[in-house]
Design a protein around this motif. Structure first.
Motif, PDB file in Angstrom:
ATOM      1  N   ARG A 171       1.467   6.302  -7.305  1.00 47.24           N
ATOM      2  CA  ARG A 171       0.385   7.160  -7.803  1.00 47.24           C
ATOM      3  C   ARG A 171       0.863   8.582  -8.060  1.00 47.24           C
ATOM      4  O   ARG A 171       0.259   9.306  -8.851  1.00 47.24           O
ATOM      5  CB  ARG A 171      -0.767   7.183  -6.797  1.00 47.24           C
ATOM      6  N   HIS A 218      -9.878   5.501  -8.230  1.00 43.84           N
ATOM      7  CA  HIS A 218     -10.009   5.831  -6.806  1.00 43.84           C
ATOM      8  C   HIS A 218      -8.978   5.050  -5.998  1.00 43.84           C
ATOM      9  O   HIS A 218      -8.795   3.850  -6.199  1.00 43.84           O
ATOM     10  CB  HIS A 218     -11.421   5.501  -6.332  1.00 43.84           C
ATOM     11  N   SER A 219      -8.294   5.741  -5.078  1.00 40.26           N
ATOM     12  CA  SER A 219      -7.193   5.123  -4.337  1.00 40.26           C
ATOM     13  C   SER A 219      -7.657   3.925  -3.504  1.00 40.26           C
ATOM     14  O   SER A 219      -6.965   2.901  -3.425  1.00 40.26           O
ATOM     15  CB  SER A 219      -6.529   6.159  -3.425  1.00 40.26           C
ATOM     16  N   LYS A 268      -3.615   7.384 -11.163  1.00 44.89           N
ATOM     17  CA  LYS A 268      -4.366   8.498 -10.593  1.00 44.89           C
ATOM     18  C   LYS A 268      -5.818   8.509 -11.069  1.00 44.89           C
ATOM     19  O   LYS A 268      -6.680   9.112 -10.419  1.00 44.89           O
ATOM     20  CB  LYS A 268      -3.702   9.824 -10.972  1.00 44.89           C
ATOM     21  N   CYS A 292       0.832  -1.205   0.000  1.00 41.77           N
ATOM     22  CA  CYS A 292       0.000   0.000   0.000  1.00 41.77           C
ATOM     23  C   CYS A 292       0.869   1.260   0.000  1.00 41.77           C
ATOM     24  O   CYS A 292       0.554   2.256  -0.676  1.00 41.77           O
ATOM     25  CB  CYS A 292      -0.919  -0.002   1.222  1.00 41.77           C
ATOM     26  N   THR A 313       0.993   4.169  -2.940  1.00 40.25           N
ATOM     27  CA  THR A 313       0.868   5.614  -2.724  1.00 40.25           C
ATOM     28  C   THR A 313       1.989   6.370  -3.422  1.00 40.25           C
ATOM     29  O   THR A 313       1.775   7.418  -4.046  1.00 40.25           O
ATOM     30  CB  THR A 313       0.883   5.916  -1.222  1.00 40.25           C
ATOM     31  N   GLN A 352      -6.447  -0.082  -3.341  1.00 40.58           N
ATOM     32  CA  GLN A 352      -6.045  -0.699  -2.075  1.00 40.58           C
ATOM     33  C   GLN A 352      -6.824  -1.984  -1.814  1.00 40.58           C
ATOM     34  O   GLN A 352      -6.284  -2.949  -1.266  1.00 40.58           O
ATOM     35  CB  GLN A 352      -6.248   0.285  -0.926  1.00 40.58           C
TER      36      GLN A 352
END
Length: 404
Positions: free
Chosen positions: A80, A90-91, A87, A73, A77, A95
């Motif tokens: 991205r 949706h983050s 991007k 994870c 991050t 995940q």
């Protein structure tokens, strides 16, 4: 806490469908990259320092941490910030892909599942929103994070008091569907044994036999559809792989497979409701469905869908306040329900139970269902006699089941 899932058919616009397809493709790439990262780390530590392969070897620094959910994870991050394609999704959706991969490895280690596989193009079928917007349903539209309002078929309203906890978007042959995970903070009392008891026995000769001598024929959903499937698959084989006509032919095959699956599921629900309408307690054999699916009659066993039916029956029993219990399956067809004598193994061709001790005669599957209900009643502390008036001291005569 009461949890349940409602399914709705989505009617997205062409741009929204393209967004769904793009998100699924990005999720597939994240899955494959994370899985490749884990496999490389494991392969770099698969042999001792004095037993390295002569051909090639994975070399990863010894201080590199094992790629788990938390580590990957953090890497996501960071990625991205430099990867424009990541991007666009949706983050939390990405995940959840890593969380699903972590769950797959946990199932492999603890439950004996196979090693997770890479997904080729088109094999990623769903993505999850773990924290949806505060207002999820607005009229006949669902409010999805980063996507907006998507039209859906409001086939049934969400019950009052339930809160939408998660939204999963699923792609099938017939289109996109939204799975809304609903929750209500209430305590549901466990259904206690009550009312008339009914035992069932599942099989291939008849799909289901009850202790009341009711026989339900087994619809052969897949077997009856094989001829049309063969014709559709022949059309696919004549097309150039990857062409537009090949994709159209593939979609027709997928739609027909979904039709078979939906027909089977509809039959299971109708049969479950039919059983729950006539009893307060239902007992079934605790079948090892996974082992049954590996036998000589595996195709017919999978066509029957016994595992799915038992899950649906348990759900319908819960919904209708009917007590449901699985009992030991061993020896149900080798025990006489009248005198409890062990009659020994019977060949599958012998469909009639004849007790050499008491002379009781009945259909083989019906006799097994009567043994099941006796074991169930004994398990819940009741007597082995039937609890309904007029049926407590005798076993009814065999009859054919009406069509459901």
């Amino acid at each position: 806490m009461l949890n349940m899932t409602y399914e709705y058919k989505l009617e997205p616009t062409s741009s929204q469908s393209q967004t769904f397809d793009h998100w699924l493709e990005v999720c597939r790439k994240v899955w494959n990259y994370a899985l490749r990262e884990r496999k490389d780390w494991y392969n770099s530590r698969s042999c001792g320092i004095n037993a390295c392969s002569l051909k090639s070897e994975y070399i990863i620094p010894a201080d590199s941490p094992r790629p788990n959910f938390a580590v990957q994870c953090k890497s996501l991050t960071t990625a991205r910030q430099s990867n424009s394609e990541l991007k666009t999704v949706h983050s939390q959706v990405l995940q959840q892909v890593l969380k699903q991969l972590e769950k797959a490895f946990t199932s492999m280690w603890e439950s004996g599942f196979g090693f997770p596989r890479f997904k080729k193009k088109g094999r990623m079928r769903s993505f999850l929103f773990p924290t949806p917007n505060k207002t999820v349903v607005i009229g006949n539209r669902i409010n999805l994070p980063s996507i907006g309002l998507v039209k859906f078929r409001d086939s049934r309203p969400i019950p009052d008091g339930f809160v939408v906890k998660q939204i999963r978007i699923v792609k099938r042959a017939s289109g996109y569907f939204a799975m809304l995970a609903l929750a209500l903070d209430v305590s549901i009392p466990t259904t206690m044994p009550h009312g008339y008891a009914l035992g069932i026995d599942l099989g291939l000769e008849k799909f289901l036999a009850t202790s009341d001598n009711e026989l339900v024929a087994r619809p052969k959903f897949f077997v009856d559809a094989q001829r049309k499937l063969k014709s559709l698959q022949k059309v696919v084989s004549r097309k150039r792989i990857g062409s537009k006509n090949w994709q159209k032919a593939q979609k027709k095959v997928a739609r027909y497979h979904q039709h078979i699956s939906d027909s089977r599921k509809d039959f299971h629900f109708k049969t479950a409701h039919h059983l729950c309408n006539q009893a307060g307690m239902i007992f079934a054999e605790d079948l090892n469905v996974k082992a049954m699916a590996k036998g000589m009659l595996c195709k017919h066993t999978l066509d029957g869908g016994f595992g799915q039916f038992l899950s649906i029956l348990e759900y319908v029993c819960f919904k209708k306040d009917v007590f449901f219990l699985k009992v030991d399956k061993n020896g149900t067809s080798q025990t006489c329900p009248q005198c409890q004598t062990h009659t020994g193994k019977k060949p599958l061709s012998l469909r009639i139970h004849q007790c050499p001790e008491c002379g009781y005669e009945a259909d083989r599957d019906v006799a097994a269902a009567q043994v099941v209900v006796q074991r169930g009643l004994a398990a819940v502390g009741h007597t082995v006699k039937m609890l309904s008036e007029g049926k407590a001291t005798r076993l009814p005569v065999m009859k054919e089941s009406p069509s459901l």
